[in-house]
Design a protein around this motif. Structure first.
Motif, PDB file in Angstrom:
ATOM      1  N   GLY A 172     -11.213   1.688  -2.237  1.00  0.00           N
ATOM      2  CA  GLY A 172     -10.464   0.817  -1.343  1.00  0.00           C
ATOM      3  C   GLY A 172     -10.653   1.248   0.096  1.00  0.00           C
ATOM      4  O   GLY A 172     -10.841   2.435   0.388  1.00  0.00           O
ATOM      5  N   ASN A 223      -2.532   6.341   6.501  1.00  0.00           N
ATOM      6  CA  ASN A 223      -2.026   5.045   6.953  1.00  0.00           C
ATOM      7  C   ASN A 223      -1.653   4.977   8.431  1.00  0.00           C
ATOM      8  O   ASN A 223      -1.873   3.933   9.067  1.00  0.00           O
ATOM      9  CB  ASN A 223      -0.833   4.624   6.096  1.00  0.00           C
ATOM     10  N   ASN A 226       3.812   1.568   1.294  1.00  0.00           N
ATOM     11  CA  ASN A 226       4.706   1.678   2.442  1.00  0.00           C
ATOM     12  C   ASN A 226       6.109   1.136   2.181  1.00  0.00           C
ATOM     13  O   ASN A 226       7.063   1.520   2.859  1.00  0.00           O
ATOM     14  CB  ASN A 226       4.101   0.952   3.649  1.00  0.00           C
ATOM     15  N   LYS A 247     -11.632  -2.591  -5.375  1.00  0.00           N
ATOM     16  CA  LYS A 247     -10.174  -2.653  -5.461  1.00  0.00           C
ATOM     17  C   LYS A 247      -9.694  -1.714  -6.547  1.00  0.00           C
ATOM     18  O   LYS A 247      -9.285  -2.116  -7.628  1.00  0.00           O
ATOM     19  CB  LYS A 247      -9.717  -4.092  -5.723  1.00  0.00           C
ATOM     20  N   SER A 288      -2.288   8.262   0.418  1.00  0.00           N
ATOM     21  CA  SER A 288      -2.686   7.664   1.697  1.00  0.00           C
ATOM     22  C   SER A 288      -1.647   7.889   2.789  1.00  0.00           C
ATOM     23  O   SER A 288      -1.825   7.418   3.918  1.00  0.00           O
ATOM     24  CB  SER A 288      -2.907   6.159   1.513  1.00  0.00           C
ATOM     25  N   SER A 318       0.824  -1.225   0.000  1.00  0.00           N
ATOM     26  CA  SER A 318       0.000   0.000   0.000  1.00  0.00           C
ATOM     27  C   SER A 318       0.851   1.265   0.000  1.00  0.00           C
ATOM     28  O   SER A 318       0.491   2.273   0.613  1.00  0.00           O
ATOM     29  CB  SER A 318      -0.948   0.004   1.203  1.00  0.00           C
ATOM     30  N   THR A 364      -9.130   4.598   1.806  1.00  0.00           N
ATOM     31  CA  THR A 364      -8.646   5.546   0.801  1.00  0.00           C
ATOM     32  C   THR A 364      -9.306   6.907   1.011  1.00  0.00           C
ATOM     33  O   THR A 364     -10.271   7.051   1.773  1.00  0.00           O
ATOM     34  CB  THR A 364      -8.953   5.045  -0.614  1.00  0.00           C
ATOM     35  N   GLN A 390      -2.781   1.449  10.276  1.00  0.00           N
ATOM     36  CA  GLN A 390      -1.807   0.363  10.267  1.00  0.00           C
ATOM     37  C   GLN A 390      -0.685   0.609  11.268  1.00  0.00           C
ATOM     38  O   GLN A 390      -0.399   1.744  11.624  1.00  0.00           O
ATOM     39  CB  GLN A 390      -1.172   0.230   8.872  1.00  0.00           C
TER      40      GLN A 390
END
Length: 323
Positions: free
Chosen positions: A159, A101, A75, A185, A97, A73, A162, A105
């Motif tokens: 997503g 994030n 990262n 997606k 994002s 994603s 998002t 996460q």
């Protein structure tokens, strides 16, 4: 939250003013610079990065090489820069994002502490579009329809977590309605199902839906930024359509590893301010749905802190969890 935002801002200021590796500004750069783009080649992020790299190479008289590092994603590429030597020769332009994030996460880096902001590259307003079968031609009518409908309206998102997803949840919270989020997606499948009438509402970036708006296959009710879009000047903002204070703006920024010398940050920022002001650069970015920005490193740092705080609140209130 204000205390957290103030603390994060202080951290940025401390990072930029701390003892850093020193070198004469005239010595930088003396070798190629690597610009990490954490997505696959193609698309708006990659296009913008390559456009800036080309112009920055000419301005610095050194190659600026774009390296695509997709994965996790976005990262994976960001983490590579977080652990890179802070010498001004490794940069990253994260995907939109980046400020979202940290609220979804457990990341292998600290989004604030591990990076030195360079410049806000550009902003990407979204547009609220509906299938023509939805009997609402403005934001007020959409809210009224949602409140009076026996079945809840649904909205597509590109997503989980998002910007498109969070735009819908912020719209729900500020308008007092409860549209149901349908996860896709990517934006392509979301637009396809919207055109087919399988979903009713979508907060999209402008380029993928502009032709459908112009052909009448989709209805544009409002744009989500604080100002009208140059691409859709006839479409009002959500804020001026009855939800004052509504602002959903995705963005691209350029970052270096924390501890990068101030002389390098200043040189990069100075050249990029000039590049972003070039008429042809502005036109090319606008054609890809990106509004050129600019400003100081501190301004980008504050922008990041603000959005981490803002989206964290929306995510907690909506009960959004990472998939």
């Amino acid at each position: 939250m204000r205390a957290l935002q103030k603390l994060l801002t202080i951290i940025y200021a401390a990072a930029l003013s701390s003892s850093l590796p020193s070198f004469a500004s005239t010595d930088y750069p003396n070798r190629p610079i690597k610009l990490i783009v954490p997505v696959a080649a193609g698309g708006g992020t990659d296009f913008t990065a390559r456009l800036l790299a080309e112009r920055l190479s000419a301005a610095l008289a050194q190659p600026v090489v774009v390296e695509n590092r997709p994965g996790a994603s976005g990262n994976l590429g960001v983490q590579q820069v977080a652990t890179a030597t802070p010498d001004g020769y490794t940069l990253v332009m994260p995907i939109t994002s980046f400020p979202i994030n940290p609220n979804l996460q457990k990341l292998p880096f600290d989004t604030v502490k591990d990076f030195s902001p360079v410049i806000l590259v550009g902003t990407l307003p979204l547009v609220l579009v509906t299938h023509p079968g939805v009997p609402a031609r403005n934001v007020g009518e959409l809210i009224t329809l949602a409140k009076n409908s026996k079945q809840p309206l649904n909205y597509a998102n590109s997503g989980n977590g998002t910007t498109a997803h969070l735009a819908g949840e912020l719209f729900n919270r500020m308008s007092g309605i409860k549209m149901v989020s349908i996860n896709y997606k990517g934006g392509g499948p979301a637009v396809t199902d919207l055109l087919g009438g399988h979903v009713q509402v979508y907060f999209s970036t402008i380029p993928p839906v502009q032709q459908h708006i112009e052909s009448g296959k989709l209805s544009a009710l409002a744009v989500t930024g604080t100002e009208r879009s140059t691409e859709l000047p006839q479409v009002p903002t959500v804020a001026e359509s009855g939800l004052p204070g509504f602002d959903v703006t995705a963005w691209f920024g350029l970052f270096a590893p924390a501890g990068t010398p101030l002389a390098a940050i200043k040189r990069l920022n100075t050249e990029l301010v000039k590049i972003l002001a070039m008429p042809d650069v502005q036109q090319k970015m606008t054609n890809h749905g990106v509004q050129p920005a600019g400003g100081t490193p501190d301004a980008l740092g504050a922008y990041l802190v603000r959005d981490i705080d803002k989206w964290g609140k929306v995510i907690r209130e909506a009960g959004i969890r990472a998939e």
